[in-house]
Design a protein around this motif. Structure first.
Motif, PDB file in Angstrom:
ATOM      1  N   LEU A  85     -20.198 -67.760  -4.642  1.00  0.00           N
ATOM      2  CA  LEU A  85     -18.858 -67.271  -4.363  1.00  0.00           C
ATOM      3  C   LEU A  85     -18.581 -67.257  -2.862  1.00  0.00           C
ATOM      4  O   LEU A  85     -19.418 -66.837  -2.061  1.00  0.00           O
ATOM      5  CB  LEU A  85     -18.675 -65.853  -4.924  1.00  0.00           C
ATOM      6  CG  LEU A  85     -18.839 -65.699  -6.439  1.00  0.00           C
ATOM      7  CD1 LEU A  85     -18.622 -64.247  -6.834  1.00  0.00           C
ATOM      8  CD2 LEU A  85     -17.845 -66.592  -7.173  1.00  0.00           C
ATOM      9  N   GLU A  86     -17.380 -67.703  -2.505  1.00  0.00           N
ATOM     10  CA  GLU A  86     -16.895 -67.583  -1.133  1.00  0.00           C
ATOM     11  C   GLU A  86     -15.957 -66.388  -1.096  1.00  0.00           C
ATOM     12  O   GLU A  86     -14.988 -66.335  -1.854  1.00  0.00           O
ATOM     13  CB  GLU A  86     -16.169 -68.883  -0.745  1.00  0.00           C
ATOM     14  CG  GLU A  86     -16.057 -69.096   0.761  1.00  0.00           C
ATOM     15  CD  GLU A  86     -14.927 -68.271   1.352  1.00  0.00           C
ATOM     16  OE1 GLU A  86     -13.887 -68.159   0.693  1.00  0.00           O
ATOM     17  OE2 GLU A  86     -15.100 -67.715   2.460  1.00  0.00           O
ATOM     18  N   ARG A  87     -16.234 -65.423  -0.269  1.00  0.00           N
ATOM     19  CA  ARG A  87     -15.603 -64.099  -0.309  1.00  0.00           C
ATOM     20  C   ARG A  87     -14.070 -64.173  -0.297  1.00  0.00           C
ATOM     21  O   ARG A  87     -13.396 -63.614  -1.165  1.00  0.00           O
ATOM     22  CB  ARG A  87     -16.115 -63.286   0.893  1.00  0.00           C
ATOM     23  CG  ARG A  87     -15.592 -61.863   0.962  1.00  0.00           C
ATOM     24  CD  ARG A  87     -16.065 -61.221   2.251  1.00  0.00           C
ATOM     25  NE  ARG A  87     -15.628 -59.842   2.391  1.00  0.00           N
ATOM     26  CZ  ARG A  87     -16.364 -58.811   2.089  1.00  0.00           C
ATOM     27  NH1 ARG A  87     -17.566 -58.993   1.597  1.00  0.00           N
ATOM     28  NH2 ARG A  87     -15.908 -57.575   2.259  1.00  0.00           N
ATOM     29  N   ILE A  88     -13.513 -64.901   0.660  1.00  0.00           N
ATOM     30  CA  ILE A  88     -12.047 -64.942   0.784  1.00  0.00           C
ATOM     31  C   ILE A  88     -11.435 -65.661  -0.411  1.00  0.00           C
ATOM     32  O   ILE A  88     -10.443 -65.212  -0.993  1.00  0.00           O
ATOM     33  CB  ILE A  88     -11.642 -65.626   2.108  1.00  0.00           C
ATOM     34  CG1 ILE A  88     -12.111 -64.774   3.303  1.00  0.00           C
ATOM     35  CG2 ILE A  88     -10.141 -65.861   2.156  1.00  0.00           C
ATOM     36  CD1 ILE A  88     -11.788 -65.392   4.646  1.00  0.00           C
ATOM     37  N   GLU A  89     -12.036 -66.781  -0.808  1.00  0.00           N
ATOM     38  CA  GLU A  89     -11.485 -67.528  -1.941  1.00  0.00           C
ATOM     39  C   GLU A  89     -11.538 -66.684  -3.219  1.00  0.00           C
ATOM     40  O   GLU A  89     -10.596 -66.686  -4.029  1.00  0.00           O
ATOM     41  CB  GLU A  89     -12.287 -68.818  -2.130  1.00  0.00           C
ATOM     42  CG  GLU A  89     -11.796 -69.702  -3.259  1.00  0.00           C
ATOM     43  CD  GLU A  89     -10.345 -70.091  -3.082  1.00  0.00           C
ATOM     44  OE1 GLU A  89      -9.888 -70.156  -1.939  1.00  0.00           O
ATOM     45  OE2 GLU A  89      -9.660 -70.299  -4.094  1.00  0.00           O
ATOM     46  N   PHE A  90     -12.652 -65.964  -3.404  1.00  0.00           N
ATOM     47  CA  PHE A  90     -12.768 -65.110  -4.591  1.00  0.00           C
ATOM     48  C   PHE A  90     -11.673 -64.058  -4.627  1.00  0.00           C
ATOM     49  O   PHE A  90     -11.024 -63.821  -5.645  1.00  0.00           O
ATOM     50  CB  PHE A  90     -14.149 -64.456  -4.605  1.00  0.00           C
ATOM     51  CG  PHE A  90     -14.351 -63.479  -5.721  1.00  0.00           C
ATOM     52  CD1 PHE A  90     -14.472 -62.118  -5.473  1.00  0.00           C
ATOM     53  CD2 PHE A  90     -14.396 -63.919  -7.038  1.00  0.00           C
ATOM     54  CE1 PHE A  90     -14.662 -61.231  -6.499  1.00  0.00           C
ATOM     55  CE2 PHE A  90     -14.586 -63.029  -8.072  1.00  0.00           C
ATOM     56  CZ  PHE A  90     -14.716 -61.674  -7.789  1.00  0.00           C
ATOM     57  N   LEU A  91     -11.431 -63.419  -3.490  1.00  0.00           N
ATOM     58  CA  LEU A  91     -10.396 -62.378  -3.445  1.00  0.00           C
ATOM     59  C   LEU A  91      -9.012 -62.970  -3.656  1.00  0.00           C
ATOM     60  O   LEU A  91      -8.128 -62.347  -4.235  1.00  0.00           O
ATOM     61  CB  LEU A  91     -10.466 -61.622  -2.115  1.00  0.00           C
ATOM     62  CG  LEU A  91     -11.678 -60.697  -1.974  1.00  0.00           C
ATOM     63  CD1 LEU A  91     -11.720 -60.071  -0.598  1.00  0.00           C
ATOM     64  CD2 LEU A  91     -11.646 -59.607  -3.042  1.00  0.00           C
TER      65      LEU A  91
END
Length: 904
Positions: A85-91
């Protein structure tokens, strides 16, 4: 908004991560996050949850390898994000799904309503009946239809006018309203009008019968297009970011192009994807998935012509394949309806991304612009791998997309705007240059400034990375607008900043409020009309005249206000002697007035409603009649008793018949008691002389046995046999009498146990005759053990007895079960019974053979008949002379509380 995390691994990490911005819960959530293991494990539960709440989004967290095996489970999933997971993309994914959840809930709740009159509603209003005939359209609807050349509407079928169909569609809101009687709000494509509408249907009727359906339609075509475009741009931006990240690790040009091609199906409905590298005037295909468009196109277009266009940095786009030429015909055969070549240019033409689709018009300007941006990013990656120039170029691409975006975009750093796109500036009534460097709080409504400041501080300090909320802003001209705002924390120039996306939802909020007011007024009107119809219907039923049933109506005090002719006929009064002068209780006999007066009090206190009572009334001539009456209280809007209506029928003849029946039953009971006493007396009177006769015979034999001549011995032997026969006959008569008065108690009877007892009883006779008896397993039955023992004893005794001399008795016992009954068969190899006697043999004293051939009294089968009648069973026989007989009896199968029959 609330989120539930249900994953088998890293759950604690995700929950901690999300809890900084959202409320993580187990129940009452707005978004469900699962991994593939939990999706498969709880697929049915999630499917039921989605069916119950179709607005609930599901986000799947998985890997590229796992998703291959998840195809059949993906229909309940709204979005997928791949690990790691990429933090910003997930959010971003989470935020988009939550935003869609809110928008769907709001849109679903927007129920149409009637304000004052249909003509005042600024949207199309159509009313149809239960047969789908249009019975009313308002002015707005008429104007729209007239612009489409449709003038005759009223009286036509709604599905023909608005959908061009010959019958209603399965998803038609009218059909659903007729099925469940509930108001519905659905999105409908109006094929004839060419637009998309939110259509609210409100069924109107009485007593579960729908007579009218009110439709209020709100045109959402442009809104839907705008949202679709926003969603496409968001997906495009996400894919663009993924592509940029992926190509950073690419080793060569071919790998970069293949990486791009694999990402594009997430955005477009593609049939095939290809990647071509150009080397001078030569082309080399390095990747193909699906349709190989490049080879087909070369058959009707020269390679040089295509390369010339692509070298100029322009895409080669065909949005409608017409099937002209061999190459296009091959494309048509494969179902391809549009295709495009997107050039990858960095100083020189490096290659192209080749795309085909099964839909027309897929490659719109927005899509082509996006693809060109993708191609541009690829070219930049090829030309300057992982350089700062690439980053600056990407930022330029973002700005370009933001400037053409239909949503507001801004960047806030150090508490002031450092970037504002044209759309947000337009919403606020300023130019972008006027907003740069100013504090955003200046433009926020005073009541919402605290919320904005709190969320801004949480993101800058890192407590939350993303937020989504609604706030009000004040334009330059003083107008207040409502924005749906999504903000994320990023790093700009080495400092924390906030990137915001804002959508103007002022008109949606206004429309929602209008629809809410319409709904309230419509509900009040429907409630009032329903009450009026109910009162009118109650009045109508109370006035029904019947030649058999008497009807009356009385006020709250019990004074009669209406009677029909049948009631007057029953009581012998005239109408002027009853209406307004008598109460409901006046004709009632004195001994019944008190309890009926108590009922009237209970009606007033609403402690007793409609019921049925028996009463005795006094006619005008003094005679009495018996009736069954059904009074029903009716209450006004405040819950007070307003009237009592009722019906009754004369049951005097039935009462007389019941009395005669009771008298007859008493006489029958006395006759049975006398018969029982008579049988007991006869048996006693007969058995005593028989005992004396047998005693005298024994004395004569002892005294004169040696001296008696042959004639005397013959007569003494004959007298002894006749006395024995008379004794057997008396005993059988007593058994028959006992069965006739037997008190039957039904219970579970094991047939096989009963047969074992009978065989034990007949053991000596069976051994003497060397009989062979075969018994199958028989289910338990509902009956009486003593009665069934008598039945089986008589049937088996006869099977042993009625066999030709010298023949070994062979008996078979088995059963068959059908329709809740068990039929038990007893088959022998005896002499058989002629057909004309097969019913008579069950009568008492009925014999087919002389005493000297087959001894007996003729009572045995009569006992079988009587016992089966007492147990509620059936009996019979099938036989042919010389071929044996098959007797049968039938009883109910025994079933336990679970409806099953345990083994016998």
């Amino acid at each position: 908004m609330k989120i539930k995390v249900d994953v088998s691994r890293s759950r604690k990490v995700l929950e901690d991560f999300l809890s900084e911005r959202y409320e993580v819960v187990d129940d009452g959530f707005d978004l469900l996050i699962v991994d593939l293991i939990k999706l498969k494990e709880k697929y049915r539960e999630i499917e039921r949850m989605k069916a119950k709440n179709r607005l609930l989004p599901v986000l799947l967290v998985t890997t590229r390898q796992e998703i291959v095996n998840a195809e059949k489970h993906l229909k309940v999933v709204d979005d997928i994000i791949l690990e790691p997971l990429e933090r910003i993309e997930f959010l971003k994914r989470v935020e988009v799904l939550l935003r869609l959840r809110r928008q769907s809930i709001e849109r679903h709740a927007e129920m149409p309503e009637l304000a004052k009159i249909f003509e005042s509603i600024p949207h199309p209003v159509i009313v149809v009946n239960s047969s789908f005939d249009i019975i009313y359209v308002n002015r707005k609807a008429k104007d729209i239809l007239k612009s489409k050349g449709i003038r005759k509407v009223v009286g036509e079928k709604c599905y023909r006018i608005f959908h061009g169909r010959d019958e209603p569609a399965e998803n038609c809101p009218c059909v659903k309203a007729l099925q469940d009687g509930e108001p519905k709000t659905v999105e409908v494509e109006m094929e004839v009008l060419g637009n998309t509408y939110f259509v609210s249907t409100t069924p109107i009727g009485h007593e579960d019968e729908i007579s009218r359906i009110i439709h209020i339609a709100v045109d959402i075509t442009e809104q839907k297009k705008a949202r679709k475009r926003i969603e496409m741009l968001y997906r495009a931006n996400r894919i663009l970011n993924e592509v940029r990240r992926s190509i950073l690790s690419a080793e060569d040009v071919g790998e970069i192009l293949r990486t791009v091609a694999k990402k594009l199906p997430d955005l477009l409905p593609l049939k095939g994807i290809g990647v071509t590298l150009y080397e001078g005037e030569r082309a080399r295909v390095v990747f193909v998935e699906g349709s190989d468009i490049f080879n087909y196109v070369l058959r009707f277009k020269k390679l040089g012509e295509i390369i010339k266009i692509l070298k100029a940095g322009r895409p080669w786009v065909v949005n409608e394949v017409r099937g002209e030429g061999e190459g296009e015909r091959r494309l048509t055969d494969e179902g391809i309806k549009s295709y495009a070549f997107i050039p990858v240019v960095a100083d020189d033409l490096l290659g192209s991304i080749n795309l085909t689709s099964i839909e027309k018009g897929v490659f719109t300007d927005d899509v082509v612009n996006f693809l060109m941006e993708i191609a541009s990013s690829v070219a930049l990656a090829i030309k300057s791998h992982q350089t700062r120039e690439k980053l600056r170029e990407s930022e330029e691409i973002f700005v370009k997309m933001a400037e053409h975006s239909q949503v507001g975009i801004d960047i806030i750093r150090d508490g002031v705007f450092v970037y504002v796109n044209r759309k947000l500036a337009e919403i606020l009534g300023y130019s972008p240059e006027e907003l740069i460097g100013r504090d955003p709080v200046e433009f926020i409504h005073p009541e919402d400034r605290g919320t904005f400041t709190r969320y801004y501080r949480d993101r800058i300090l890192g407590r939350k990375d993303h937020v989504n909320y609604r706030l009000r802003v004040v334009r330059r001209d003083g107008e207040v607008r409502i924005l749906d705002t999504y903000g994320s924390r990023v790093e700009v120039g080495g400092k924390p900043a906030i990137v915001g996306i804002s959508v103007d939802v002022t008109e949606e909020e206004r429309l929602k409020e209008e629809l809410k007011n319409y709904t309230k007024n419509l509900e009040r009107m429907v409630e009032e009309r329903t009450r009026q119809l109910a009162e009118s219907e109650a009045r109508y039923r109370s006035l029904v005249e019947s030649p058999i049933v008497a009807f009356w109506e009385a006020d709250a005090n019990g004074t009669i206000t209406f009677v029909n002719d049948r009631l007057l006929e029953m009581l012998g009064y005239g109408r002027d002697e009853v209406v307004g002068k008598m109460t409901m209780l006046d004709p009632v006999v004195p001994e019944q007035k008190e309890p009926l007066t108590e009922r009237l009090r209970l009606y007033r206190e609403r402690k007793l409603y409609a019921d049925v009572v028996e009463a005795e009334l006094v006619r005008k001539d003094g005679s009495r009649i018996s009736v069954i009456a059904s009074p029903s209280p009716i209450y006004d809007g405040e819950g007070n008793l307003s009237k009592i209506v009722g019906a009754m029928i004369d049951i005097t003849d039935r009462k007389v018949a019941e009395e005669k029946l009771r008298h007859t039953l008493d006489e029958l009971r006395k006759a049975n008691e006398e018969l029982e006493a008579y049988v007991n007396a006869i048996s006693h009177d007969l058995k005593a002389p028989l005992r004396n006769i047998r005693g005298y015979i024994n004395a004569l034999i002892e005294d004169y046995g040696e001296n008696a001549d042959e004639t005397m011995k013959f007569y003494l032997s004959r007298i002894e046999k006749l006395s024995e026969k008379m004794d057997s006959l008396v005993n059988d008569l007593l058994d028959y009498a006992k069965i006739s008065k037997y008190s039957f108690t039904a219970g579970r009877i094991s047939v096989n146990s009963i047969i074992e007892d009978v065989l034990e009883y007949l053991k000596e006779e069976i051994g003497t005759r060397d009989a062979r008896i075969e018994v199958a397993d028989i289910p338990a039955v509902r009956g009486d053990g003593k009665l069934l023992f008598s039945v089986m004893l008589n049937l088996l005794s006869n099977a042993l007895k009625f066999v030709k001399k010298g023949v070994r008795p062979e008996i078979k016992i088995w059963s068959e079960t059908a329709n809740g009954k068990v039929r038990i068969f007893v088959r022998d190899n005896g002499i058989g019974i002629p057909g004309q006697y097969q019913r008579r043999i069950f009568n008492i004293f009925e014999r087919l053979h002389g005493e000297e051939v087959y001894p007996g009294t003729g009572v045995g089968l009569a006992i079988v008949k009587k016992a089966m009648e007492i147990m509620g069973g059936e009996y019979g026989v099938k036989s042919k002379p010389g071929e044996g007989s098959t007797f049968w009896i039938e009883l109910e199968v025994w079933a336990d509380e679970n409806g099953k029959n345990p083994s016998g």
